[in-house]
Design a protein around this motif. Structure first.
Motif, PDB file in Angstrom:
ATOM      1  N   MET A   1      12.429  94.022  44.927  1.00  0.00           N
ATOM      2  CA  MET A   1      13.165  95.139  45.515  1.00  0.00           C
ATOM      3  C   MET A   1      13.267  94.895  47.012  1.00  0.00           C
ATOM      4  SD  MET A   1      14.064  97.084  43.040  1.00  0.00           S
ATOM      5  CE  MET A   1      14.642  98.511  43.962  1.00  0.00           C
ATOM      6  N   LEU A   2      14.489  94.860  47.514  1.00  0.00           N
ATOM      7  CA  LEU A   2      14.734  94.619  48.927  1.00  0.00           C
ATOM      8  C   LEU A   2      15.163  95.922  49.586  1.00  0.00           C
ATOM      9  CD1 LEU A   2      14.882  92.168  50.967  1.00  0.00           C
ATOM     10  CD2 LEU A   2      17.359  92.348  50.672  1.00  0.00           C
ATOM     11  N   ARG A   3      14.350  96.397  50.513  1.00  0.00           N
ATOM     12  CA  ARG A   3      14.660  97.620  51.259  1.00  0.00           C
ATOM     13  C   ARG A   3      15.602  97.274  52.406  1.00  0.00           C
ATOM     14  NH1 ARG A   3      14.481 103.050  50.694  1.00  0.00           N
ATOM     15  NH2 ARG A   3      12.507 102.753  49.562  1.00  0.00           N
ATOM     16  N   LEU A   4      16.742  97.959  52.483  1.00  0.00           N
ATOM     17  CA  LEU A   4      17.727  97.695  53.522  1.00  0.00           C
ATOM     18  C   LEU A   4      17.351  98.400  54.828  1.00  0.00           C
ATOM     19  CD1 LEU A   4      21.021  98.026  51.441  1.00  0.00           C
ATOM     20  CD2 LEU A   4      19.617  96.004  51.876  1.00  0.00           C
ATOM     21  N   PRO A   5      17.828  97.898  55.966  1.00  0.00           N
ATOM     22  CA  PRO A   5      17.496  98.537  57.255  1.00  0.00           C
ATOM     23  C   PRO A   5      17.950  99.986  57.328  1.00  0.00           C
ATOM     24  CG  PRO A   5      18.442  96.361  57.603  1.00  0.00           C
ATOM     25  CD  PRO A   5      18.616  96.678  56.147  1.00  0.00           C
ATOM     26  N   LYS A   6      19.087 100.298  56.685  1.00  0.00           N
ATOM     27  CA  LYS A   6      19.583 101.669  56.632  1.00  0.00           C
ATOM     28  C   LYS A   6      20.454 101.807  55.392  1.00  0.00           C
ATOM     29  CE  LYS A   6      23.595 100.744  59.601  1.00  0.00           C
ATOM     30  NZ  LYS A   6      24.311 101.133  60.849  1.00  0.00           N
ATOM     31  N   PRO A   7      20.590 103.002  54.857  1.00  0.00           N
ATOM     32  CA  PRO A   7      21.401 103.187  53.645  1.00  0.00           C
ATOM     33  C   PRO A   7      22.857 102.787  53.887  1.00  0.00           C
ATOM     34  CG  PRO A   7      20.004 105.099  54.034  1.00  0.00           C
ATOM     35  CD  PRO A   7      19.914 104.252  55.271  1.00  0.00           C
ATOM     36  N   LEU A   8      23.468 102.211  52.871  1.00  0.00           N
ATOM     37  CA  LEU A   8      24.871 101.826  52.946  1.00  0.00           C
ATOM     38  C   LEU A   8      25.747 102.937  52.401  1.00  0.00           C
ATOM     39  CD1 LEU A   8      24.729  98.149  51.585  1.00  0.00           C
ATOM     40  CD2 LEU A   8      24.621  98.924  53.965  1.00  0.00           C
ATOM     41  N   ARG A   9      26.870 103.144  53.059  1.00  0.00           N
ATOM     42  CA  ARG A   9      27.866 104.065  52.540  1.00  0.00           C
ATOM     43  C   ARG A   9      28.814 103.297  51.632  1.00  0.00           C
ATOM     44  NH1 ARG A   9      30.102 107.672  57.443  1.00  0.00           N
ATOM     45  NH2 ARG A   9      30.909 108.842  55.664  1.00  0.00           N
ATOM     46  N   ARG A  10      29.522 104.006  50.794  1.00  0.00           N
ATOM     47  CA  ARG A  10      30.436 103.373  49.842  1.00  0.00           C
ATOM     48  C   ARG A  10      31.432 102.462  50.565  1.00  0.00           C
ATOM     49  NH1 ARG A  10      35.394 104.571  47.358  1.00  0.00           N
ATOM     50  NH2 ARG A  10      35.537 103.801  45.205  1.00  0.00           N
ATOM     51  N   LYS A  11      31.621 101.262  50.042  1.00  0.00           N
ATOM     52  CA  LYS A  11      32.504 100.208  50.538  1.00  0.00           C
ATOM     53  C   LYS A  11      31.934  99.444  51.733  1.00  0.00           C
ATOM     54  CE  LYS A  11      36.880 101.984  48.748  1.00  0.00           C
ATOM     55  NZ  LYS A  11      38.300 102.303  49.069  1.00  0.00           N
ATOM     56  N   ALA A  12      30.753  99.833  52.211  1.00  0.00           N
ATOM     57  CA  ALA A  12      30.132  99.090  53.316  1.00  0.00           C
ATOM     58  C   ALA A  12      29.620  97.752  52.807  1.00  0.00           C
ATOM     59  CB  ALA A  12      28.996  99.895  53.926  1.00  0.00           C
ATOM     60  N   ARG A  13      29.722  96.736  53.666  1.00  0.00           N
ATOM     61  CA  ARG A  13      29.218  95.404  53.340  1.00  0.00           C
ATOM     62  C   ARG A  13      27.919  95.143  54.091  1.00  0.00           C
ATOM     63  NH1 ARG A  13      34.619  95.290  52.735  1.00  0.00           N
ATOM     64  NH2 ARG A  13      35.523  93.840  51.210  1.00  0.00           N
TER      65      ARG A  13
ATOM     66  N   ASN B   1      32.800 102.278  57.719  1.00  0.00           N
ATOM     67  CA  ASN B   1      32.466 101.483  56.537  1.00  0.00           C
ATOM     68  C   ASN B   1      32.825 100.007  56.724  1.00  0.00           C
ATOM     69  OD1 ASN B   1      31.409 103.597  55.038  1.00  0.00           O
ATOM     70  ND2 ASN B   1      33.362 104.130  54.108  1.00  0.00           N
ATOM     71  N   LEU B   2      33.996  99.748  57.293  1.00  0.00           N
ATOM     72  CA  LEU B   2      34.411  98.361  57.501  1.00  0.00           C
ATOM     73  C   LEU B   2      33.542  97.676  58.552  1.00  0.00           C
ATOM     74  CD1 LEU B   2      38.281  98.863  57.421  1.00  0.00           C
ATOM     75  CD2 LEU B   2      36.914  97.656  55.717  1.00  0.00           C
TER      76      LEU B   2
END
Length: 321
Positions: free
Chosen positions: A216-228, A59-60
């Motif tokens: 709506m901005l599609r991210l390259p990959k889903p973020l996990r909780r607390k990811a920046r 995550n970090l």
């Protein structure tokens, strides 16, 4: 326990040796700084320690630049393509992955570990907690440069978001255009140009009202909780703006705004803070008076922005009588 970034870096460098995160006697590698930073209890079994470390490090690292993220995850044996039993083999893999020599690869690994330690310490100290709760995502930093001294006003937006839940794959953004000269004039889709420089792709764009664009901005990959995650956008608007404000849908920890005015600018400029959005365009709404510097620029900052309220600057165009 207050965690020192220096102590944490030392322990993380010990963790990367040998098999890294997969070492059999993992608990012996986990010192007091890692236990405090990653919430590892004395009673935790090895499997739980490994799980907590893996989730925290991934995550970090998610907010780091690509080369540092790749280097750091490989060093700990967390990159799926670099799970070699020896650290030296992982260093060689990093060198090939970033197309640099091994000396540079080791430097990238050290830089990535140092950045992870800094982020872990800030989280442990509570510095990155938003002032307002969010169930999806919030903005840690929003840095905007607005140029009004050219034919078409232009905005550069650098934003760092933090996921407050798992599987965040889209960001819902919005921009409102107002016309200071004729509020009855309809805003059309061609009045706003949007470019995504990095951090995702524009998946949807719609008019949410007569003046507000939904993006709506599609991210390259889903973020996990607390990811920046960092994004960079550019906006060009054809209308004259009497103000520029941030009206966040999601919490914003820091809004940093630079505005460059044309030399012909002679009207007043005020700082707007914690206003209703409609009041931002009202000339009678009071705010701190601002004076451009020798370059025609003003710089303001806002912290802990409340969703739904406006923060920014308002000006009087030079040709307003």
């Amino acid at each position: 326990m207050n965690v020192s970034a220096t102590d944490l870096v030392g322990e993380l460098k010990l963790l990367r040796k040998g098999r890294g995160i997969s070492v059999v006697q993992l608990e012996q590698r986990v010192g007091p700084a890692m236990r405090a930073a990653f919430g590892i209890a004395d009673a935790d079994e090895v499997a739980e320690i490994r799980k907590k470390l893996t989730e925290a490090l991934i995550n970090l690292a998610a907010s780091l630049p690509d080369d540092l993220r790749t280097a750091a995850l490989a060093a700990f044996g967390l990159h799926e393509q670099a799970r070699f039993p020896f650290y030296q083999d992982r260093v060689k893999w990093v060198a090939q992955a970033i197309q640099r020599d091994e000396r540079t690869a080791r430097r990238r690994i050290d830089e990535g570990i140092a950045r992870i330690a800094e982020l872990a310490v800030s989280v442990q100290a509570g510095e990155s907690e938003p002032a307002y709760p969010s169930r999806s995502w919030h903005t840690e930093e929003l840095r905007v440069a607005l140029s009004l001294d050219q034919e078409v006003p232009e905005v550069f937006e650098l934003r760092r978001v933090v996921a407050d839940a798992d599987d965040i794959d889209e960001l819902d953004l919005a921009l409102t255009l107002t016309n200071s000269r004729n509020r009855r004039e309809k805003v059309g889709e061609d009045d706003l140009e949007v470019d995504v420089f990095y951090g995702g792709s524009l998946s949807r764009r719609m008019m949410e009202s007569s003046e507000r664009f939904g993006l709506m901005l599609r991210l390259p990959k889903p973020l996990r909780r607390k990811a920046r995650h960092d994004i960079a956008l550019r906006f060009r608007a054809k209308l004259s703006h009497p103000h520029y404000v941030c009206v966040p849908r999601h919490p914003v920890d820091l809004f940093d705004l630079h505005v460059k005015f044309p030399q012909s600018m002679s009207g007043g400029i005020v700082k707007l803070e914690n206003l209703f959005q409609d009041d931002a365009r009202d000339p009678s709404a009071r705010g701190e008076a601002l004076t451009p510097d020798a370059s025609g620029e003003v710089h303001v900052q806002f912290r802990k922005l409340a969703p739904g309220f406006a923060y920014g600057v308002r000006w009087e165009p030079a040709d307003v009588s």
